[in-house]
Write a protein that holds these residues in place. Structure first.
Motif, PDB file in Angstrom:
ATOM      1  N   GLU A 165       1.066  -1.131  -0.048  1.00 16.12           N
ATOM      2  CA  GLU A 165       0.127  -0.044   0.060  1.00 16.12           C
ATOM      3  C   GLU A 165       0.924   1.140  -0.152  1.00 16.12           C
ATOM      4  O   GLU A 165       1.993   1.319   0.551  1.00 16.12           O
ATOM      5  CB  GLU A 165      -0.870  -0.038   1.291  1.00 16.12           C
ATOM      6  N   LYS A 166       0.242   2.335  -0.485  1.00 18.32           N
ATOM      7  CA  LYS A 166       1.023   3.528  -0.766  1.00 18.32           C
ATOM      8  C   LYS A 166       1.225   4.274   0.737  1.00 18.32           C
ATOM      9  O   LYS A 166       0.046   4.454   1.338  1.00 18.32           O
ATOM     10  CB  LYS A 166       0.252   4.295  -1.789  1.00 18.32           C
ATOM     11  N   GLU A 167       2.315   4.717   0.894  1.00 17.61           N
ATOM     12  CA  GLU A 167       2.325   5.386   2.313  1.00 17.61           C
ATOM     13  C   GLU A 167       2.079   7.048   1.926  1.00 17.61           C
ATOM     14  O   GLU A 167       2.637   7.472   1.107  1.00 17.61           O
ATOM     15  CB  GLU A 167       3.736   5.322   2.818  1.00 17.61           C
ATOM     16  N   ILE A 168       0.925   7.432   3.002  1.00 18.55           N
ATOM     17  CA  ILE A 168       0.555   8.753   2.650  1.00 18.55           C
ATOM     18  C   ILE A 168       1.230   9.816   3.808  1.00 18.55           C
ATOM     19  O   ILE A 168       1.268  10.790   3.277  1.00 18.55           O
ATOM     20  CB  ILE A 168      -0.861   8.597   2.696  1.00 18.55           C
ATOM     21  N   ASN A 181      -0.850   4.556   5.797  1.00 18.11           N
ATOM     22  CA  ASN A 181      -1.042   4.238   4.377  1.00 18.11           C
ATOM     23  C   ASN A 181      -2.308   4.544   3.632  1.00 18.11           C
ATOM     24  O   ASN A 181      -3.263   4.815   4.423  1.00 18.11           O
ATOM     25  CB  ASN A 181      -0.819   2.634   4.219  1.00 18.11           C
ATOM     26  N   GLU A 182      -2.355   4.858   2.477  1.00 17.69           N
ATOM     27  CA  GLU A 182      -3.531   5.132   1.691  1.00 17.69           C
ATOM     28  C   GLU A 182      -4.644   4.124   1.985  1.00 17.69           C
ATOM     29  O   GLU A 182      -4.468   2.857   2.153  1.00 17.69           O
ATOM     30  CB  GLU A 182      -3.465   5.078   0.264  1.00 17.69           C
ATOM     31  N   ASP A 190       2.018  13.027   1.869  1.00 16.98           N
ATOM     32  CA  ASP A 190       2.111  12.743   0.203  1.00 16.98           C
ATOM     33  C   ASP A 190       3.190  12.809  -0.414  1.00 16.98           C
ATOM     34  O   ASP A 190       3.425  13.580  -1.453  1.00 16.98           O
ATOM     35  CB  ASP A 190       0.854  13.510  -0.446  1.00 16.98           C
ATOM     36  N   GLY A 191       4.514  12.495   0.224  1.00 16.03           N
ATOM     37  CA  GLY A 191       5.739  12.810  -0.481  1.00 16.03           C
ATOM     38  C   GLY A 191       6.490  14.062  -0.271  1.00 16.03           C
ATOM     39  O   GLY A 191       7.554  14.316  -0.965  1.00 16.03           O
ATOM     40  N   THR A 223      -6.303  14.448   0.317  1.00 15.24           N
ATOM     41  CA  THR A 223      -5.863  12.908   0.573  1.00 15.24           C
ATOM     42  C   THR A 223      -6.118  12.307   1.872  1.00 15.24           C
ATOM     43  O   THR A 223      -6.163  11.337   1.928  1.00 15.24           O
ATOM     44  CB  THR A 223      -4.169  13.355   0.494  1.00 15.24           C
ATOM     45  N   THR A 252      -8.779   7.790   3.024  1.00 12.58           N
ATOM     46  CA  THR A 252      -7.923   7.719   4.147  1.00 12.58           C
ATOM     47  C   THR A 252      -8.392   8.661   5.399  1.00 12.58           C
ATOM     48  O   THR A 252      -8.724   9.720   5.114  1.00 12.58           O
ATOM     49  CB  THR A 252      -6.444   8.113   3.833  1.00 12.58           C
TER      50      THR A 252
END
Lengths: 230, 396
Positions: free
Chosen positions: A2-5, A33-34, A69-70, A165, A197
């Motif tokens: 899963e994408k880490e948010i 995570n998302e 979000d990066g 997000t 999320t």
């Protein structure tokens, strides 16, 4: 995978109070995570509001690294923080904080104004999100013509309008009676199932169980709790 | 974005009607005071000015008292004055009060004005009906008269007076013309007897006979080119000094143009002074706006915090509050302009001056109020923009 948010590393927040430094957050580590629905559970004075302010980009940490979000949020100017809030965060407050003179629709449009969305698009989004939270017949009602539960739904629609997000909810049921609170929590669960999320801050352990993950905060320290059984 | 700020500001002003109204009251009073004072003063001075112009722009009025040995000027000396360069004509002037008779009707206290043909030539538009005197009347000493509206109304109600006779001091005069009301004045009569029952113009030679005087003590000199006013004044004074053997206080020369200039200086002084006094109330009004805005900011900390949480930048907040302040004061300014014009219109009606819309007063009022909005709205707007959203949101 899963994408880490959201990733918080060793976040410390110190306030000056009466000439004395008071450490409110003492090295918080948290990864979200998302698509997660996470409750941050803690009594008052535990530092959960401060944590929420930092997650919501209303405040910056004294030290530590906060990646949203990066993007590293720890060292942004106030203007940039405004932009991040506008894009990334949907706030839901305990006392709704709707503007009393505006209709439900206009209230939902508010974040879109600051995101510089055109009028036509704004109205379309506002109507659609209000329909999504089940208020299709209350578009032009003012807050004082709505019940507490309905007001919180307007606030949720407002938080959703920018397609953020993270939905960040601070005691979302704190001003509602039990059954209305339950309905609001069910809405949260639905939204989470749609892929939202959600980070919810609460002192109420029953409410916290709607999430699928609970972290506890006490005296400025965070600890992973039991898995919720949503 | 700006449009939204304007709408939001408007909603907030309308949402607090009573408070907004009381806040702008100071501005309303200030602006209306400025506009009313400026417009009224301007009207009064303009009126006085135009009266002076009517009486004699390009005219020099002479009072030739003379000396104990020599009262006034002789005909030939008056003739000499008319030969001065740039002088287009000389009008001897003599005013006596007498009664006049027409058939069985007697009218007392009539002002008999002795004039010559130059008077009617120089005072354009003075004749409303018939004719004035001409050179033939003067040379052949015709018994002719020109009457004004008052006489026409009392002695010739509904009749054509031309060709009719009136008896003045035992002599018959034939009426040849009618003068209109406003222009039948000259500077002497404007300041002198105005409560006469009317006015009759007769050739000045006849008037002098009637009064039993042989010399001319009052006359008007018409100047063809007002650029040479000073030159003509000097020449006239020289001629008069000669005539009266350089005796002090034997004559008085009044140049109306210099009085008009003095009047204009006075107008500027008045305008500045009254404008200054009225702007004090604008200052007070501005402080009122500032106060309202500060109250509004602290009352709406939650709203400000919320807006910030929803993505408003500090500049968005500042602009919104600034617009609100400008709106308030502009709104007050506009009401003030309308009220001020209305007051000056009413006052001009009461004191009998002509009401003239002064664009400079209006732009001053509007500009002033917008400026006050910006100046006194700045600090509260700045304060709002710097509010910390957390504190603001937690205050509830």
């Amino acid at each position: 995978m899963e994408k880490e948010i959201l990733r918080m590393t060793n976040i410390v927040k110190t306030y000056k109070m009466g000439g004395e430094d008071q450490v409110v957050l003492k090295g918080i580590n948290l990864t979200v995570n998302e698509g997660e629905f996470i409750s941050i559970l803690g009594p008052s004075g535990s530092g959960k509001s401060t944590l929420m302010n930092i997650i919501g980009c209303l405040d910056t940490p004294t030290s530590g690294e906060f990646i949203l979000d990066g993007r590293n949020v720890s060292d942004q100017s106030e203007k940039q923080l405004s932009k991040i809030r506008s894009k990334e965060i949907g706030f839901i407050f305990q006392s709704f904080h709707l503007l009393p003179r505006l209709s439900a629709k206009k209230n939902v449009e508010l974040p879109l104004i600051y995101a510089k969305i055109t009028k036509q698009e704004r109205e379309e989004i506002a109507v659609n999100t209000l329909i999504r939270v089940g208020l299709d017949d209350k578009l032009n009602h003012r807050p004082n013509q709505l019940s507490g539960g309905q007001q919180q739904r307007v606030a949720i629609a407002r938080a959703l309008s920018n397609n953020p997000t993270i939905l960040l909810a601070d005691e979302p049921t704190g001003s509602l009676d039990q059954s209305t609170g339950k309905q609001v929590m069910e809405l949260f669960t639905e939204l989470n199932k749609e892929g939202r999320t959600i980070i919810m801050i609460t002192h109420d352990a029953n409410i916290a169980t709607y999430a699928n993950r609970i972290v506890k905060i006490l005296d400025g320290y965070l600890s992973e709790g039991d898995e919720g059984d949503a | 974005m700006l449009k939204e700020s304007i709408i939001m500001s408007w909603q907030n002003i309308v949402g607090n009607k009573m408070r907004s109204f009381l806040t702008i009251l100071g501005i309303v009073i200030g602006v209306s005071a400025i506009i009313a004072l400026i417009t009224i003063v301007q009207g009064v001075i303009d009126e006085a000015n135009s009266q002076f112009v009517d009486l004699g722009a390009g005219k020099i009025t002479i009072q030739a008292y003379g000396t104990p040995l020599k009262r006034g000027l002789s005909y030939s000396e008056v003739e000499e004055l008319s030969t001065i360069e740039n002088v287009s004509g000389v009008t001897p002037s003599l005013s006596i009060s007498s009664s006049i008779v027409r058939e069985e009707n007697l009218l007392e206290d009539v002002s008999i004005e002795g004039k010559n043909e130059v008077f009617f030539r120089e005072s354009k538009d003075i004749i409303s009906y018939g004719r004035g005197f001409n050179i033939l009347d003067m040379e052949s000493k015709n018994k002719v008269a020109v009457i004004d509206d008052d006489i026409q109304k009392t002695l010739f109600t509904g009749e054509d007076p031309l060709g009719e006779n009136i008896l003045i001091n035992g002599t018959n005069y034939t009426i040849v013309g009618l003068v209109n009301e406003d222009s039948s004045s000259d500077i002497m009569s404007a300041f002198g007897s105005t409560d006469s029952n009317g006015k009759v113009f007769i050739p000045y030679t006849a008037a002098m006979n009637m009064a039993g005087v042989g010399n001319i003590t009052a006359l008007d000199i018409s100047v063809s080119d007002t650029n040479f006013m000073d030159q003509v004044m000097d020449d006239v004074e020289l001629a008069l000094n000669k005539a009266f053997n350089y005796k002090d206080d034997s004559f008085n020369v009044i140049n109306l143009d210099s009085m008009i200039e003095a009047l204009e200086t006075m107008q500027n002084m008045f305008t500045t002074m009254l404008g200054g006094i009225a702007s004090i109330s604008l200052l007070v009004g501005g402080i009122g706006i500032m106060n309202m805005m500060l109250v509004s900011v602290s009352e709406r900390t939650t709203e400000i915090g919320l807006r910030k949480a929803l993505g408003a930048e500090p500049s968005n907040i500042q602009v919104q509050f600034l617009i609100e302040a400008i709106f308030l004061s502009l709104f007050g300014g506009l009401i003030g302009v309308i009220l001020g014009l209305w007051i000056s219109y009413a006052v001009s009606g009461v004191i009998g001056t002509t009401f003239k819309l002064s664009t400079s007063a209006i732009s001053l009022g509007v500009g002033f109020s917008a400026g006050i909005g910006i100046i006194f709205g700045w600090a509260p707007a700045r304060k709002a923009s710097l509010l910390n959203p957390i504190d603001a949101l937690r205050s509830v």
